[in-house]
Design an enzyme around this catalytic site. Structure first.
Site, short mmCIF file in Angstrom:
data_model
loop_
_atom_site.label_atom_id
_atom_site.label_comp_id
_atom_site.label_asym_id
_atom_site.label_seq_id
_atom_site.Cartn_x
_atom_site.Cartn_y
_atom_site.Cartn_z
N LYS A 68 50.47 -7.52 16.97
CA LYS A 68 49.77 -7.25 17.84
C LYS A 68 48.75 -9.56 17.86
CE LYS A 68 48.62 -2.61 17.67
NZ LYS A 68 48.00 -1.54 17.81
N GLY A 91 58.46 3.17 19.48
CA GLY A 91 58.13 4.04 20.24
C GLY A 91 57.82 3.88 21.55
N ASP A 161 70.48 9.80 14.05
CA ASP A 161 70.26 8.44 14.03
C ASP A 161 71.48 7.24 13.99
OD1 ASP A 161 67.58 9.01 14.03
OD2 ASP A 161 67.37 8.80 11.53
#
Length: 188
Positions: A68, A91, A161
């Site tokens: 960020k 995500g 996974d």
């Protein structure tokens, strides 16, 4: 998902920089998502440094970057600019919010192979839902085939996974082959 997908190329000698979110205090070390801190961790090299990634990847060191923060994003962009493949399992929408989406990175590096593993894909009614191995085992009916009558149990390994990572490794290999013919990267 990512450790398994990244394991196949590194087993043949490829160098890797894998993107992971960090969750402090997780028993899985640096393999879990941290939605609060949005930190991204890389492993590069040949020796394991964490319990979970060390089992799957050939790695030697790590560093954390805040995706960020503008300087953190620039580090990630420079890595992607010089990379053949970016493999992530952030995500839904997280890569785009962090400035690491396919459109942005492929615009900077037209030869980049971009693979973002997600539980439900990029379209359809569940595209924005997060997925976890145990949850997918239940939805797929795998839990009904294990355990005892009336007491389902998860499979002993993270089967969803592993399957996702294995399919990602194959898709990335095919995309690299395609890039050799066309000169252009792609999203897989």
């Amino acid at each position: 998902r990512c450790p398994v997908g990244a394991r196949t190329p590194t087993a043949t000698g490829a160098e890797a920089a894998d993107v992971y979110h960090v969750q402090h205090g997780s028993p899985a070390g640096t393999y879990q998502i941290d939605p609060v801190h949005s930190r991204v961790q890389f492993w590069v090299g040949h020796l394991g440094v964490s319990e979970v990634p060390g089992r799957f990847d050939k790695v030697s060191g790590s560093f954390t970057v805040d995706a960020k923060h503008p300087r953190g994003r620039e580090v990630l962009h420079r890595l992607a600019d010089a990379s053949d493949v970016l493999l992530t399992n952030m995500g839904p929408g997280a890569a785009e919010r962090a400035g690491l989406g396919y459109d942005e990175l492929s615009g900077r590096n037209g030869r980049l192979i971009y693979c973002n593993l997600s539980g439900y894909g990029t379209d359809g009614p569940y595209k924005d839902a997060k997925a976890y191995d145990l949850m997918l085992q239940g939805e797929a009916g795998i839990l009904a085939t294990t355990g005892y009558p009336g007491m389902p149990a998860k499979v002993g390994i993270p089967i969803s996974d592993i399957a996702a990572g294995s399919h990602a490794a194959l898709a990335i290999s095919l995309a690299l082959y395609q890039r050799e013919r066309t000169g252009r990267g792609t999203r897989v």
